[in-house]
Design an enzyme around this catalytic site. Structure first.
Site, PDB file in Angstrom:
ATOM      1  NE  ARG A  51     -11.996  16.926  -4.621  1.00 55.39           N
ATOM      2  CZ  ARG A  51     -11.982  16.340  -4.431  1.00 55.39           C
ATOM      3  NH1 ARG A  51     -11.023  16.265  -3.336  1.00 55.39           N
ATOM      4  NH2 ARG A  51     -10.983  14.916  -5.147  1.00 55.39           N
ATOM      5  CE1 TYR A 103     -31.854  31.330   1.844  1.00 55.09           C
ATOM      6  CE2 TYR A 103     -30.763  29.226   2.247  1.00 55.09           C
ATOM      7  CZ  TYR A 103     -31.553  30.535   1.187  1.00 55.09           C
ATOM      8  OH  TYR A 103     -31.245  29.546  -0.099  1.00 55.09           O
ATOM      9  CG  ASP A 174     -26.441  33.742   7.101  1.00 53.37           C
ATOM     10  OD1 ASP A 174     -25.968  34.404   6.689  1.00 53.37           O
ATOM     11  OD2 ASP A 174     -26.998  32.732   6.289  1.00 53.37           O
ATOM     12  CE  LYS A 199     -29.208  34.778  -1.697  1.00 53.67           C
ATOM     13  NZ  LYS A 199     -29.286  33.998   0.029  1.00 53.67           N
TER      14      LYS A 199
HETATM   15  C1  PLP Z   1     -29.895  33.114   0.213  1.00 47.55           C
HETATM   16  C2  PLP Z   1     -28.630  33.044   1.424  1.00 47.55           C
HETATM   17  C3  PLP Z   1     -28.234  31.354   2.265  1.00 47.55           C
HETATM   18  C4  PLP Z   1     -27.456  30.409   1.608  1.00 47.55           C
HETATM   19  O1  PLP Z   1     -26.439  30.529   0.254  1.00 47.55           O
HETATM   20  P1  PLP Z   1     -27.097  29.856  -1.226  1.00 47.55           P
HETATM   21  O2  PLP Z   1     -25.570  30.675  -1.748  1.00 47.55           O
HETATM   22  O3  PLP Z   1     -27.917  29.870  -1.287  1.00 47.55           O
HETATM   23  O4  PLP Z   1     -26.677  28.486  -0.964  1.00 47.55           O
HETATM   24  C5  PLP Z   1     -27.859  31.566   3.340  1.00 47.55           C
HETATM   25  N1  PLP Z   1     -28.253  31.997   4.390  1.00 47.55           N
HETATM   26  C6  PLP Z   1     -29.266  33.525   4.035  1.00 47.55           C
HETATM   27  C7  PLP Z   1     -29.227  34.360   4.498  1.00 47.55           C
HETATM   28  C8  PLP Z   1     -29.551  33.537   3.006  1.00 47.55           C
HETATM   29  O5  PLP Z   1     -29.927  34.523   1.679  1.00 47.55           O
END
Ligand code: PLP
Length: 397
Positions: A51, A103, A174, A199
């Site tokens: 960790r 999101y 993001d 993603k």
């Molecule tokens: C999917 C997504 C998240 C969250 O990510 P996880 O890996 O599912 O926790 C955050 N921001 C955007 C734009 C996303 O598409």
């Protein structure tokens, strides 16, 4: 200016994070399934507990993402874990300005923290420049998501950074939809970038991982400490898979984006489609800004049909495209976003399409056939005398 000795990004993606360049060593870093490491006679071995101490795949992945974004990357067990770590660095009572279109997990996290008195959140429509300006003035942190999920709104990053500086606020972005190959927010003055690696960076819908990236300094150490203390540690296998995914990011994105541009153009003139939202289309409201701050519009687009029923029929009718919630994989996925909680601002007939690497003509044949079926069903429901347009599923929300 490009450094003449520094290979270009496609080349760096294939070469970075491969371990020592010595005869007989593997080209790939190992997956190390271990929680515990020998402490050694003096008890100060560099790796002791998983960790707290990164293994090779995790380090290599962070090196690649840090290189792509122009900062130091700290990886987490999911995108939401990375977002949580960033928000947890705020002092109690801080005011966070966040986009109405973002999101849905971010919104849920902000709502929970606000309900607990952890911070105050100020949700604004970031396409409304005046509302955005007024909110930034009282912010401690401005959260950007551009292009946004699922409306594909584009926000002028440099302009927000300039206003946030005056207000003494930090800016987080993001960058999941754009990927660092199309947009580098740190270069535009943003303080911290996050990704859902789940993603596009991972790219194969086979892992959950997140990352936060900052320029070197105390903020990086604080993120690492959040990870150790909060425990949202990336898994060994996930780190390896994410690293492997990034090797082909440039190729995947090039193909997917080329497909997205073509599909956006065709959807834009399809009679069943009322609107396409994609910053790569010249008549999109985000086009000019995207042209300035992005080197391509990415591979996610949204398009709108007359109502929820028509959109649901398209989801049920496609077979090359998969009806599924996530995005950024080599396979195209489609979803009607307004059916989810917290998406009241999203038009009920909006479909978000994450465009993959298939042949564009297969995608188009699939989508246009599903659109035709949806249009025929709508015409039948209207009946020979025109009817009132109501379908068995009830009126549109
Ligand atoms: C999917 C997504 C998240 C969250 O990510 P996880 O890996 O599912 O926790 C955050 N921001 C955007 C734009 C996303 O598409």
């Amino acid at each position: 200016m490009t450094d003449p000795r520094r290979p270009r990004v496609e080349t760096r993606l294939t070469r970075l994070g491969r371990g020592p360049d010595e005869p007989g060593t593997p080209l790939n870093v190992p997956i190390t399934p271990a929680s515990n490491f020998r402490a050694g006679p003096s008890g100060d071995a560099p790796r002791q507990y998983a960790r707290e101490d990164a293994t090779e795949a995790w380090e290599a992945f962070e090196m690649v993402v840090g290189d792509l974004e122009g900062g130091t990357a700290v990886s987490f067990s999911s995108g939401m874990a990375a977002i949580t770590a960033v928000l947890e660095q705020l002092p109690a009572g801080a005011r966070v300005v966040a986009p109405q279109d973002s999101y849905s997990g971010l919104r849920a996290l902000l709502d929970d923290g606000a309900a607990q008195g952890r911070w105050r959140s100020d949700i604004v429509d970031m396409t409304d420049i005046r509302a955005l300006d007024a909110a930034v003035e009282r912010a401690d942190m401005v959260w950007l998501e551009t292009p946004s999920n699922p409306m594909l709104h584009v926000v002028d990053i440099a302009a927000v950074v300039a206003r946030a500086r005056e207000a003494g606020a930090q800016v987080a972005a993001d960058n999941t939809f754009a990927t660092p190959l199309r947009q580098r927010p740190l270069d535009l003055g943003v303080d911290v970038v996050v990704h859902s690696v789940t993603k596009f960076l991972g790219g194969h819908s086979d892992l959950l991982l997140g990352v936060a990236v900052r320029r070197d300094g105390p903020g990086v150490a604080a993120l690492r400490r959040r990870r150790v203390v909060g425990g949202a540690t990336p898994g060994a296998l996930e780190s390896f898979l994410a690293l492997r995914g990034t090797r082909t990011l440039a190729l995947r994105l090039r193909q997917a984006e080329e497909n997205a541009v073509e599909l956006a153009r065709r959807l834009d003139i399809h009679p069943a489609v009322t609107r396409v939202r994609y910053p790569g289309l010249p008549d999109d409201p985000g086009y000019a800004c995207a042209n300035r701050q992005m080197s391509g519009a990415g591979a996610v687009l949204s398009f709108e049909l007359a109502d929820a029923d028509a959109a649901d029929r398209v989801c049920a009718g496609v077979s090359v495209v998969t009806h599924a919630t996530s995005l950024g994989g080599v396979e195209s996925t489609i979803e009607r976003r307004a059916k989810l909680d917290g998406q009241e601002h999203v038009p009920c007939g909006l479909l978000r399409l994450s465009v993959g690497c298939e042949h564009v003509e297969d995608l188009w044949e699939d989508l246009s056939a599903a659109l035709d079926v949806a249009a025929d069903a709508a015409a039948d429901a209207a009946g020979p005398l025109g009817g009132d347009g109501a379908s068995p599923g009830g009126p549109a929300r």
